[in-house]
Design a protein around this motif. Structure first.
Motif, PDB file in Angstrom:
ATOM      1  N   LEU A  95       0.834  -1.212   0.000  1.00  0.00           N
ATOM      2  CA  LEU A  95       0.000   0.000   0.000  1.00  0.00           C
ATOM      3  C   LEU A  95       0.870   1.263   0.000  1.00  0.00           C
ATOM      4  O   LEU A  95       0.576   2.234  -0.717  1.00  0.00           O
ATOM      5  N   ALA A  96       1.921   1.223   0.810  1.00  0.00           N
ATOM      6  CA  ALA A  96       2.823   2.385   0.879  1.00  0.00           C
ATOM      7  C   ALA A  96       3.450   2.660  -0.483  1.00  0.00           C
ATOM      8  O   ALA A  96       3.586   3.825  -0.911  1.00  0.00           O
ATOM      9  N   LYS A  97       3.825   1.580  -1.175  1.00  0.00           N
ATOM     10  CA  LYS A  97       4.444   1.702  -2.502  1.00  0.00           C
ATOM     11  C   LYS A  97       3.453   2.310  -3.503  1.00  0.00           C
ATOM     12  O   LYS A  97       3.793   3.220  -4.287  1.00  0.00           O
ATOM     13  N   GLU A  98       2.195   1.818  -3.476  1.00  0.00           N
ATOM     14  CA  GLU A  98       1.170   2.317  -4.397  1.00  0.00           C
ATOM     15  C   GLU A  98       0.838   3.778  -4.104  1.00  0.00           C
ATOM     16  O   GLU A  98       0.705   4.592  -5.017  1.00  0.00           O
ATOM     17  N   ILE A  99       0.709   4.103  -2.808  1.00  0.00           N
ATOM     18  CA  ILE A  99       0.378   5.483  -2.432  1.00  0.00           C
ATOM     19  C   ILE A  99       1.500   6.439  -2.832  1.00  0.00           C
ATOM     20  O   ILE A  99       1.260   7.571  -3.295  1.00  0.00           O
ATOM     21  N   LYS A 100       2.731   5.964  -2.678  1.00  0.00           N
ATOM     22  CA  LYS A 100       3.888   6.784  -3.064  1.00  0.00           C
ATOM     23  C   LYS A 100       3.840   7.093  -4.566  1.00  0.00           C
ATOM     24  O   LYS A 100       4.094   8.219  -4.994  1.00  0.00           O
ATOM     25  N   PHE A 101       3.494   6.072  -5.386  1.00  0.00           N
ATOM     26  CA  PHE A 101       3.400   6.256  -6.839  1.00  0.00           C
ATOM     27  C   PHE A 101       2.303   7.271  -7.170  1.00  0.00           C
ATOM     28  O   PHE A 101       2.496   8.181  -7.986  1.00  0.00           O
ATOM     29  N   ILE A 102       1.128   7.110  -6.497  1.00  0.00           N
ATOM     30  CA  ILE A 102      -0.004   8.013  -6.765  1.00  0.00           C
ATOM     31  C   ILE A 102       0.359   9.446  -6.414  1.00  0.00           C
ATOM     32  O   ILE A 102       0.086  10.382  -7.176  1.00  0.00           O
ATOM     33  N   GLU A 103       0.991   9.632  -5.231  1.00  0.00           N
ATOM     34  CA  GLU A 103       1.379  10.973  -4.791  1.00  0.00           C
ATOM     35  C   GLU A 103       2.392  11.605  -5.757  1.00  0.00           C
ATOM     36  O   GLU A 103       2.346  12.797  -6.034  1.00  0.00           O
ATOM     37  N   ARG A 104       3.275  10.758  -6.262  1.00  0.00           N
ATOM     38  CA  ARG A 104       4.351  11.261  -7.126  1.00  0.00           C
ATOM     39  C   ARG A 104       3.843  11.695  -8.507  1.00  0.00           C
ATOM     40  O   ARG A 104       4.299  12.695  -9.066  1.00  0.00           O
ATOM     41  N   PHE A 105       2.889  10.923  -9.054  1.00  0.00           N
ATOM     42  CA  PHE A 105       2.491  11.162 -10.451  1.00  0.00           C
ATOM     43  C   PHE A 105       1.073  11.720 -10.620  1.00  0.00           C
ATOM     44  O   PHE A 105       0.607  11.863 -11.751  1.00  0.00           O
ATOM     45  N   LYS A 106       0.359  12.034  -9.537  1.00  0.00           N
ATOM     46  CA  LYS A 106      -1.044  12.454  -9.687  1.00  0.00           C
ATOM     47  C   LYS A 106      -1.182  13.783 -10.434  1.00  0.00           C
ATOM     48  O   LYS A 106      -2.230  14.053 -11.022  1.00  0.00           O
ATOM     49  N   ALA A 107      -0.144  14.623 -10.417  1.00  0.00           N
ATOM     50  CA  ALA A 107      -0.228  15.921 -11.097  1.00  0.00           C
ATOM     51  C   ALA A 107       0.214  15.844 -12.566  1.00  0.00           C
ATOM     52  O   ALA A 107       0.134  16.825 -13.290  1.00  0.00           O
ATOM     53  N   ARG A 108       0.690  14.691 -13.031  1.00  0.00           N
ATOM     54  CA  ARG A 108       1.193  14.554 -14.411  1.00  0.00           C
ATOM     55  C   ARG A 108       0.115  13.963 -15.308  1.00  0.00           C
ATOM     56  O   ARG A 108      -0.358  12.848 -15.072  1.00  0.00           O
ATOM     57  N   ALA A 109      -0.215  14.681 -16.349  1.00  0.00           N
ATOM     58  CA  ALA A 109      -1.246  14.220 -17.288  1.00  0.00           C
ATOM     59  C   ALA A 109      -0.837  12.932 -17.979  1.00  0.00           C
ATOM     60  O   ALA A 109      -1.674  12.066 -18.268  1.00  0.00           O
ATOM     61  N   SER A 110       0.496  12.782 -18.212  1.00  0.00           N
ATOM     62  CA  SER A 110       0.980  11.588 -18.926  1.00  0.00           C
ATOM     63  C   SER A 110       0.751  10.297 -18.121  1.00  0.00           C
ATOM     64  O   SER A 110       0.737   9.204 -18.686  1.00  0.00           O
ATOM     65  N   HIS A 111       0.577  10.435 -16.789  1.00  0.00           N
ATOM     66  CA  HIS A 111       0.391   9.252 -15.936  1.00  0.00           C
ATOM     67  C   HIS A 111      -1.031   9.162 -15.386  1.00  0.00           C
ATOM     68  O   HIS A 111      -1.308   8.350 -14.495  1.00  0.00           O
ATOM     69  N   ALA A 112      -1.949   9.971 -15.892  1.00  0.00           N
ATOM     70  CA  ALA A 112      -3.305  10.051 -15.329  1.00  0.00           C
ATOM     71  C   ALA A 112      -4.005   8.689 -15.324  1.00  0.00           C
ATOM     72  O   ALA A 112      -4.639   8.302 -14.336  1.00  0.00           O
ATOM     73  N   ALA A 113      -3.906   7.960 -16.451  1.00  0.00           N
ATOM     74  CA  ALA A 113      -4.597   6.659 -16.546  1.00  0.00           C
ATOM     75  C   ALA A 113      -4.036   5.666 -15.532  1.00  0.00           C
ATOM     76  O   ALA A 113      -4.788   4.921 -14.865  1.00  0.00           O
ATOM     77  N   VAL A 134      -2.478   6.407 -12.695  1.00  0.00           N
ATOM     78  CA  VAL A 134      -2.845   6.853 -11.352  1.00  0.00           C
ATOM     79  C   VAL A 134      -4.276   6.440 -11.029  1.00  0.00           C
ATOM     80  O   VAL A 134      -4.573   5.892  -9.958  1.00  0.00           O
ATOM     81  N   GLN A 135      -5.205   6.681 -11.973  1.00  0.00           N
ATOM     82  CA  GLN A 135      -6.607   6.320 -11.753  1.00  0.00           C
ATOM     83  C   GLN A 135      -6.766   4.812 -11.549  1.00  0.00           C
ATOM     84  O   GLN A 135      -7.529   4.362 -10.704  1.00  0.00           O
ATOM     85  N   SER A 136      -6.026   4.052 -12.356  1.00  0.00           N
ATOM     86  CA  SER A 136      -6.083   2.589 -12.257  1.00  0.00           C
ATOM     87  C   SER A 136      -5.650   2.134 -10.868  1.00  0.00           C
ATOM     88  O   SER A 136      -6.270   1.254 -10.258  1.00  0.00           O
ATOM     89  N   ARG A 137      -4.594   2.746 -10.357  1.00  0.00           N
ATOM     90  CA  ARG A 137      -4.080   2.328  -9.029  1.00  0.00           C
ATOM     91  C   ARG A 137      -4.990   2.792  -7.900  1.00  0.00           C
ATOM     92  O   ARG A 137      -5.116   2.089  -6.886  1.00  0.00           O
ATOM     93  N   VAL A 138      -5.603   3.952  -8.063  1.00  0.00           N
ATOM     94  CA  VAL A 138      -6.551   4.425  -7.048  1.00  0.00           C
ATOM     95  C   VAL A 138      -7.721   3.452  -6.949  1.00  0.00           C
ATOM     96  O   VAL A 138      -8.161   3.072  -5.860  1.00  0.00           O
ATOM     97  N   LYS A 139      -8.267   3.032  -8.123  1.00  0.00           N
ATOM     98  CA  LYS A 139      -9.379   2.064  -8.134  1.00  0.00           C
ATOM     99  C   LYS A 139      -8.952   0.722  -7.513  1.00  0.00           C
ATOM    100  O   LYS A 139      -9.713   0.087  -6.792  1.00  0.00           O
ATOM    101  N   LYS A 140      -7.722   0.314  -7.807  1.00  0.00           N
ATOM    102  CA  LYS A 140      -7.194  -0.948  -7.260  1.00  0.00           C
ATOM    103  C   LYS A 140      -7.140  -0.892  -5.732  1.00  0.00           C
ATOM    104  O   LYS A 140      -7.540  -1.841  -5.040  1.00  0.00           O
ATOM    105  N   LEU A 141      -6.670   0.267  -5.195  1.00  0.00           N
ATOM    106  CA  LEU A 141      -6.579   0.413  -3.732  1.00  0.00           C
ATOM    107  C   LEU A 141      -7.953   0.382  -3.080  1.00  0.00           C
ATOM    108  O   LEU A 141      -8.125  -0.159  -1.989  1.00  0.00           O
TER     109      LEU A 141
END
Length: 540
Positions: free
Chosen positions: A268-286, A288-295
């Motif tokens: 969970l910590a690893k996934e949250i770290k990824f989301i926090e890191r890339f949530k502001a980047r449009a190139s990673h939006a899909a 980020v959304q996929s991982r949020v739904k997974k969590l």
């Protein structure tokens, strides 16, 4: 035979059971375990129909008989002990009572005019009594009472004259004599001496019905049950095996659950770290959304519920001299009963004597002589130089000031101690949170024993004299006490009916018999090995 299906139960604001399920099958012997207040007594009341679940169902086979022994034995008076016990055996007890009345009538010279009618009725009642196997039942009643430590005089005496502890034994004898299809026993090992405990163990091993019981005696539980039902956090978990297996399995389950929890937390910590890191980047939006739904979909693993156990460590006790206590030529009698005649006995530093003997042999009297609370009729009792004595006796619990709270009692005993130190002491002996604010008058027997023990061990003596220190203590508190006393550097003299306590702490045995005393080098385990018996007069 009896099944609980997804039961829910709430007492006031306390949720006792949530979708809890368990079963007791024909011939099974199950131990019921769980922390104090978890709902063991409530479960027994549900099984007997004294209470109903809020949800779910309690079902039992049609026509089965259930015998329930609880600590609340009710009023007993006006009958002999054996009559009280037989009264629990169903219809035969009513016939037995009429038979006794008719026998008295036949022996009454003032009823000579009724003799023909009395004789005729006596014949009818006697035939019914024989049909119900009444004479065998009376013999079995005497046998059960003897096994539980009653003398012939007590069996034929008025039950109303007995103490609360002996009335408990009468209530237990009623259930054992009844031999129901299902036996529910709530702490049957309380108030029993070692000899009675071993007899009960043998009786229950030979009982062919279903059994569910609670007990604070782990050795007793271990030898009888082959299944453990644990109440914890509103759920029921069943383990196949004895109490020792349950403890091992529960520890393994906790380790497994803790490992699962830690792995999931890392993920969970690893996934949250990824989301926090890339949530502001449009190139990673899909992504980020996929991982949020997974969590959101992940079922969270809970950490294991850990029982609160606090270790108690002795402050170093001052060193005593090598000769701790000496008894020379001691005579002691109560009325016409001789307890000791010419007793010679000495206790040396670091010896841990356990005193064995049948009821009335003089075990507690010996402890009273050594502590000076009883005086010998002849001979001398001397305590050595630099000996600081700590004496735990059952009557000490009656001396607590009922108006003081637990914490106030500790403060008045140790005015120089800091609050933090006293709260830690209270926690070690099972008084956590609001428990320290309980007035002493409302404490249970076990709570009073824990408080008295805490006060005695906080400022440690170098010579501990303990009379049944484990009475009323639960398994966890006993384990803490054994652990603490194992590290005690002083000398001990004690009486206990708990075999785990005896084996863990003794290095000498004094056996008190009608013919005098016998001393054994080595502790309780060596005593059992050398005598072939676990208690005086009993064969293993």
């Amino acid at each position: 035979m009896i099944r609980l299906d997804k039961i829910g139960k709430q007492n006031g604001r306390q949720i006792v059971f949530i979708e809890a399920s368990a079963a007791l099958q024909k011939g099974e012997k199950a131990g019921l375990v769980g922390p104090n207040g978890a709902g063991k007594t409530t479960l027994f009341r549900l099984l007997t129909g004294q209470e109903q679940p809020d949800e779910g169902q309690v079902s039992s086979e049609r026509g089965i008989t259930i015998g329930y022994f609880s600590q609340d034995v009710g009023e007993m008076a006006g009958r002999t002990v054996v009559a009280e016990v037989m009264d629990g055996a169903g219809p035969v007890s009513v016939v037995a009572a009429e038979l006794k009345e008719l026998e008295a009538g036949l022996a009454d010279p003032e009823r000579v005019d009724e003799m023909d009618a009395l004789v005729e009725r006596y014949g009818e009642v006697q035939a019914r009594f024989e049909e119900l196997d009444g004479y065998a039942l009376e013999g079995r009643a005497y046998e059960v009472l003897a096994g539980l430590g009653f003398s012939q005089e007590m069996m034929d005496g008025d039950v109303g004259r007995l103490s609360g502890g002996w009335k408990m034994r009468v209530a237990l004898a009623r259930i054992l004599l009844m031999r129901p299809d299902v036996m529910l026993l709530d702490e049957p090992s309380n108030h029993l001496d070692l000899e009675s405990l071993i007899w009960l163990e043998s009786f229950l091993k030979g009982y062919d019905g279903a059994l569910m019981m609670t007990s604070h005696d782990r050795e007793f539980m271990n030898r009888i049950v082959s299944k453990v039902i644990e109440i914890d956090g509103g759920t029921l978990t069943t383990y196949s095996g004895d109490y020792a297996f349950y403890e091992q399995q529960r520890a393994l389950n906790e380790q497994h659950q803790q490992a699962q929890f830690e792995r999931q937390q890392a993920m969970l910590a690893k996934e949250i770290k990824f989301i926090e890191r890339f949530k502001a980047r449009a190139s990673h939006a899909a992504q980020v959304q996929s991982r949020v739904k997974k969590l959101d979909k992940i079922e969270r693993v809970e950490p294991p519920r850990r029982r609160q156990t606090v270790a108690f460590e002795f402050q170093p006790a001052p060193r005593s001299g090598d000769d701790v206590a000496m008894l020379k030529g001691v005579h002691k009698r109560y009325g016409s009963r001789i307890i000791y005649e010419g007793l010679d006995f000495s206790i040396r530093r670091k010896e841990r004597w356990c005193v064995m003997g049948i009821n009335g042999a003089g075990k507690s009297t010996l402890l009273k002589l050594v502590t000076g609370t009883a005086q010998p009729d002849a001979g001398t009792v001397a305590v050595g130089g630099s000996v600081k004595l700590g004496y735990f006796a059952q009557h000490a619990m009656d001396l607590l000031d009922g108006d003081l709270t637990v914490f106030e009692d500790l403060e008045s005993s140790f005015p120089q101690a800091g609050q933090g130190s006293l709260r830690a002491l209270a926690g070690c002996f099972g008084f956590s949170g609001d428990d320290v604010e309980k007035p002493c008058r409302v404490l249970s027997g076990g709570e009073k024993a824990r408080l008295v023990m805490a006060k005695m061990l906080y400022d440690p003596p170098n010579f501990l004299v303990l009379d049944e220190p484990t009475n009323h203590l639960d398994i966890a508190t006993k384990a803490m006490l054994i652990d603490a006393l194992s590290g005690f550097e002083g000398t001990m003299l004690f009486v206990s009916h708990d075999r785990h306590f005896l084996a863990a702490l003794s290095n000498r045995v004094l056996e008190v018999t009608g013919e005098g005393v016998r001393q054994y080098g080595g502790g309780y385990s060596e005593y059992v090995a050398s005598t072939g018996q676990e208690a005086p007069g009993l064969r293993s």
